[in-house]
Motif scaffolding. Sequence first.
Motif, PDB file in Angstrom:
ATOM      1  N   LEU A 128       0.833  -1.209   0.000  1.00 42.94           N
ATOM      2  CA  LEU A 128       0.000   0.000   0.000  1.00 42.94           C
ATOM      3  C   LEU A 128       0.866   1.258   0.000  1.00 42.94           C
ATOM      4  CD1 LEU A 128      -2.908  -0.855   2.476  1.00 42.94           C
ATOM      5  CD2 LEU A 128      -3.158  -0.173   0.080  1.00 42.94           C
ATOM      6  N   ALA A 129       1.923   1.248   0.804  1.00 41.61           N
ATOM      7  CA  ALA A 129       2.816   2.412   0.892  1.00 41.61           C
ATOM      8  C   ALA A 129       3.499   2.678  -0.448  1.00 41.61           C
ATOM      9  CB  ALA A 129       3.863   2.188   1.983  1.00 41.61           C
ATOM     10  N   ILE A 130       3.936   1.632  -1.121  1.00 45.38           N
ATOM     11  CA  ILE A 130       4.588   1.794  -2.425  1.00 45.38           C
ATOM     12  C   ILE A 130       3.621   2.402  -3.426  1.00 45.38           C
ATOM     13  CG2 ILE A 130       5.568   0.552  -4.397  1.00 45.38           C
ATOM     14  CD1 ILE A 130       6.678  -1.496  -2.390  1.00 45.38           C
ATOM     15  N   GLY A 131       2.408   1.869  -3.477  1.00 44.68           N
ATOM     16  CA  GLY A 131       1.408   2.387  -4.404  1.00 44.68           C
ATOM     17  C   GLY A 131       1.021   3.814  -4.087  1.00 44.68           C
ATOM     18  N   PHE A 132       0.906   4.123  -2.811  1.00 40.38           N
ATOM     19  CA  PHE A 132       0.551   5.471  -2.365  1.00 40.38           C
ATOM     20  C   PHE A 132       1.589   6.494  -2.824  1.00 40.38           C
ATOM     21  CE2 PHE A 132       0.978   8.944   0.611  1.00 40.38           C
ATOM     22  CZ  PHE A 132      -0.327   9.330   0.892  1.00 40.38           C
ATOM     23  N   ILE A 133       2.853   6.214  -2.568  1.00 37.94           N
ATOM     24  CA  ILE A 133       3.936   7.147  -2.918  1.00 37.94           C
ATOM     25  C   ILE A 133       4.033   7.311  -4.433  1.00 37.94           C
ATOM     26  CG2 ILE A 133       6.432   7.511  -2.864  1.00 37.94           C
ATOM     27  CD1 ILE A 133       6.406   6.028  -0.129  1.00 37.94           C
ATOM     28  N   THR A 134       3.933   6.208  -5.156  1.00 29.66           N
ATOM     29  CA  THR A 134       4.039   6.274  -6.620  1.00 29.66           C
ATOM     30  C   THR A 134       2.905   7.096  -7.216  1.00 29.66           C
ATOM     31  OG1 THR A 134       5.044   4.061  -6.635  1.00 29.66           O
ATOM     32  CG2 THR A 134       4.233   4.916  -8.735  1.00 29.66           C
ATOM     33  N   SER A 135       1.673   6.843  -6.774  1.00 28.05           N
ATOM     34  CA  SER A 135       0.533   7.573  -7.332  1.00 28.05           C
ATOM     35  C   SER A 135       0.606   9.055  -6.989  1.00 28.05           C
ATOM     36  CB  SER A 135      -0.786   6.979  -6.816  1.00 28.05           C
ATOM     37  OG  SER A 135      -0.920   7.153  -5.413  1.00 28.05           O
ATOM     38  N   PHE A 136       1.133   9.384  -5.815  1.00 25.21           N
ATOM     39  CA  PHE A 136       1.294  10.786  -5.416  1.00 25.21           C
ATOM     40  C   PHE A 136       2.247  11.519  -6.354  1.00 25.21           C
ATOM     41  CE2 PHE A 136       4.305  13.588  -3.162  1.00 25.21           C
ATOM     42  CZ  PHE A 136       3.469  14.685  -2.960  1.00 25.21           C
ATOM     43  N   VAL A 137       3.411  10.936  -6.604  1.00 27.56           N
ATOM     44  CA  VAL A 137       4.423  11.574  -7.448  1.00 27.56           C
ATOM     45  C   VAL A 137       3.888  11.776  -8.865  1.00 27.56           C
ATOM     46  CG1 VAL A 137       6.698  11.296  -8.490  1.00 27.56           C
ATOM     47  CG2 VAL A 137       6.351  10.690  -6.083  1.00 27.56           C
ATOM     48  N   VAL A 138       3.260  10.742  -9.427  1.00 25.94           N
ATOM     49  CA  VAL A 138       2.749  10.831 -10.797  1.00 25.94           C
ATOM     50  C   VAL A 138       1.614  11.846 -10.885  1.00 25.94           C
ATOM     51  CG1 VAL A 138       1.623   9.546 -12.665  1.00 25.94           C
ATOM     52  CG2 VAL A 138       3.449   8.465 -11.330  1.00 25.94           C
ATOM     53  N   ALA A 139       0.723  11.854  -9.898  1.00 24.00           N
ATOM     54  CA  ALA A 139      -0.422  12.778  -9.926  1.00 24.00           C
ATOM     55  C   ALA A 139       0.016  14.229  -9.861  1.00 24.00           C
ATOM     56  CB  ALA A 139      -1.370  12.467  -8.767  1.00 24.00           C
ATOM     57  N   MET A 140       1.102  14.528  -9.172  1.00 21.54           N
ATOM     58  CA  MET A 140       1.594  15.904  -9.088  1.00 21.54           C
ATOM     59  C   MET A 140       1.858  16.475 -10.482  1.00 21.54           C
ATOM     60  SD  MET A 140       1.910  17.164  -5.948  1.00 21.54           S
ATOM     61  CE  MET A 140       3.276  18.332  -5.946  1.00 21.54           C
ATOM     62  N   VAL A 141       2.303  15.621 -11.383  1.00 22.17           N
ATOM     63  CA  VAL A 141       2.590  16.051 -12.755  1.00 22.17           C
ATOM     64  C   VAL A 141       1.309  16.076 -13.587  1.00 22.17           C
ATOM     65  CG1 VAL A 141       3.852  15.515 -14.868  1.00 22.17           C
ATOM     66  CG2 VAL A 141       4.920  15.115 -12.636  1.00 22.17           C
ATOM     67  N   VAL A 142       0.515  15.028 -13.472  1.00 20.04           N
ATOM     68  CA  VAL A 142      -0.666  14.865 -14.327  1.00 20.04           C
ATOM     69  C   VAL A 142      -1.689  15.971 -14.122  1.00 20.04           C
ATOM     70  CG1 VAL A 142      -2.658  13.379 -14.798  1.00 20.04           C
ATOM     71  CG2 VAL A 142      -0.371  12.385 -14.560  1.00 20.04           C
ATOM     72  N   ILE A 143      -1.881  16.421 -12.894  1.00 10.55           N
ATOM     73  CA  ILE A 143      -2.879  17.456 -12.625  1.00 10.55           C
ATOM     74  C   ILE A 143      -2.620  18.697 -13.458  1.00 10.55           C
ATOM     75  CG2 ILE A 143      -3.727  19.072 -10.875  1.00 10.55           C
ATOM     76  CD1 ILE A 143      -3.415  16.837  -8.816  1.00 10.55           C
ATOM     77  N   ARG A 144      -1.403  19.164 -13.466  1.00  5.44           N
ATOM     78  CA  ARG A 144      -1.068  20.384 -14.212  1.00  5.44           C
ATOM     79  C   ARG A 144      -1.173  20.149 -15.727  1.00  5.44           C
ATOM     80  NH1 ARG A 144       0.515  24.205 -10.906  1.00  5.44           N
ATOM     81  NH2 ARG A 144       1.522  23.748  -8.913  1.00  5.44           N
ATOM     82  N   VAL A 145      -0.738  18.996 -16.176  1.00  2.00           N
ATOM     83  CA  VAL A 145      -0.811  18.687 -17.612  1.00  2.00           C
ATOM     84  C   VAL A 145      -2.258  18.632 -18.068  1.00  2.00           C
ATOM     85  CG1 VAL A 145      -0.337  16.925 -19.355  1.00  2.00           C
ATOM     86  CG2 VAL A 145       1.387  17.447 -17.622  1.00  2.00           C
ATOM     87  N   PHE A 146      -3.125  18.018 -17.258  1.00  2.00           N
ATOM     88  CA  PHE A 146      -4.539  17.890 -17.614  1.00  2.00           C
ATOM     89  C   PHE A 146      -5.214  19.256 -17.690  1.00  2.00           C
ATOM     90  CE2 PHE A 146      -9.000  16.607 -16.184  1.00  2.00           C
ATOM     91  CZ  PHE A 146      -9.409  16.332 -17.486  1.00  2.00           C
ATOM     92  N   LEU A 147      -4.921  20.129 -16.736  1.00  2.00           N
ATOM     93  CA  LEU A 147      -5.504  21.470 -16.766  1.00  2.00           C
ATOM     94  C   LEU A 147      -5.095  22.219 -18.031  1.00  2.00           C
ATOM     95  CD1 LEU A 147      -5.310  22.832 -13.103  1.00  2.00           C
ATOM     96  CD2 LEU A 147      -7.359  22.513 -14.490  1.00  2.00           C
ATOM     97  N   ASP A 148      -3.844  22.115 -18.407  1.00  2.00           N
ATOM     98  CA  ASP A 148      -3.386  22.753 -19.644  1.00  2.00           C
ATOM     99  C   ASP A 148      -4.082  22.148 -20.855  1.00  2.00           C
ATOM    100  OD1 ASP A 148      -1.663  24.419 -18.292  1.00  2.00           O
ATOM    101  OD2 ASP A 148       0.086  23.102 -18.523  1.00  2.00           O
ATOM    102  N   PHE A 149      -4.298  20.840 -20.827  1.00  2.00           N
ATOM    103  CA  PHE A 149      -4.916  20.146 -21.953  1.00  2.00           C
ATOM    104  C   PHE A 149      -6.352  20.604 -22.173  1.00  2.00           C
ATOM    105  CE2 PHE A 149      -7.453  16.805 -23.853  1.00  2.00           C
ATOM    106  CZ  PHE A 149      -6.661  16.363 -24.897  1.00  2.00           C
ATOM    107  N   ILE A 150      -7.147  20.665 -21.087  1.00  2.00           N
ATOM    108  CA  ILE A 150      -8.567  20.973 -21.276  1.00  2.00           C
ATOM    109  C   ILE A 150      -8.797  22.450 -21.595  1.00  2.00           C
ATOM    110  CG2 ILE A 150      -9.364  19.022 -19.902  1.00  2.00           C
ATOM    111  CD1 ILE A 150      -9.822  22.371 -18.392  1.00  2.00           C
ATOM    112  N   ARG A 151      -7.795  23.286 -21.378  1.00  2.00           N
ATOM    113  CA  ARG A 151      -7.919  24.685 -21.800  1.00  2.00           C
ATOM    114  C   ARG A 151      -7.810  24.810 -23.325  1.00  2.00           C
ATOM    115  NH1 ARG A 151      -4.626  25.757 -16.965  1.00  2.00           N
ATOM    116  NH2 ARG A 151      -5.895  26.899 -15.445  1.00  2.00           N
ATOM    117  N   LYS A 152      -7.194  23.819 -23.955  1.00  2.00           N
ATOM    118  CA  LYS A 152      -6.947  23.893 -25.398  1.00  2.00           C
ATOM    119  C   LYS A 152      -7.781  22.895 -26.207  1.00  2.00           C
ATOM    120  CE  LYS A 152      -2.090  25.034 -24.439  1.00  2.00           C
ATOM    121  NZ  LYS A 152      -0.669  24.577 -24.580  1.00  2.00           N
TER     122      LYS A 152
END
Length: 259
Positions: free
Chosen positions: A213-237
Amino acid sequence: MAATMTPLDSVILGIVEGVTEFLPVSSTGHLILTGHLLGIPVTDFFKTYEVAIQLGAIVAVVILYWRSFLDIQVLKRLAAAFIPTAIIGFVLYQFIKDYLFENMQVLLASFVIGGIILIALELFHKEKEDAHKSVKDITYLQAFLIGLAQSIAIIPGVSRSGASIIGGLLVGVSRVAVVEFSFLLAVPTIAAATGYDMLKNSYSFTMDEFWLLAIGFITSFVVAMVVIRVFLDFIRKYTFIPFGIYRILLALVFFFVIL
């Protein structure tokens, strides 16, 4: 410990969760499909894992939007949206987990139906000039209806973010505002679901399972930090149509090729 689940499996699932949590493609559905591909047994631990791992991605939202969680106006709207989700989720929790959580027919049908709705929404829905541009402009009724729409995502494959975004667009909220609101609403929704599930089931987990659980938690946190900003930029365009097409194609490939 789940017989064939390894730390590498947990890293892969964490990446999948971090990428898909905030996209309208269903992170839970992707975790179920990925678990199937990896050959992970559908145990009580894995069912809880699929819920709890989402908390890592949610922590990314708290860090990126911490100021919003100090704004009483935003918090009141989140509360209004969370109420229907909490009630429906609590009532149907056991039924969904026992009968629908690993039902491939339901999952793939949800992918297809959700994809069709996303495409149709983009083709026929036109955002009005007076659509609310800010989260704080959302009315309490709109917030409640967004939460009601989100509650449909208790069905695997529907997509929590997709349901809340569609609900928000249909009640007159702008694209950017409803996506941000969907991010914020994920925090109480996933935190409550994880807390409830862990409270009911974590007593039977081993230390190895908590490590997974800890491994999955840390991995998803790191990846989501990037994806959130990319997704916001994507839906603006761009539109949500690519996500709708992706959902349909994924379901068809999985049904005809993999299953």
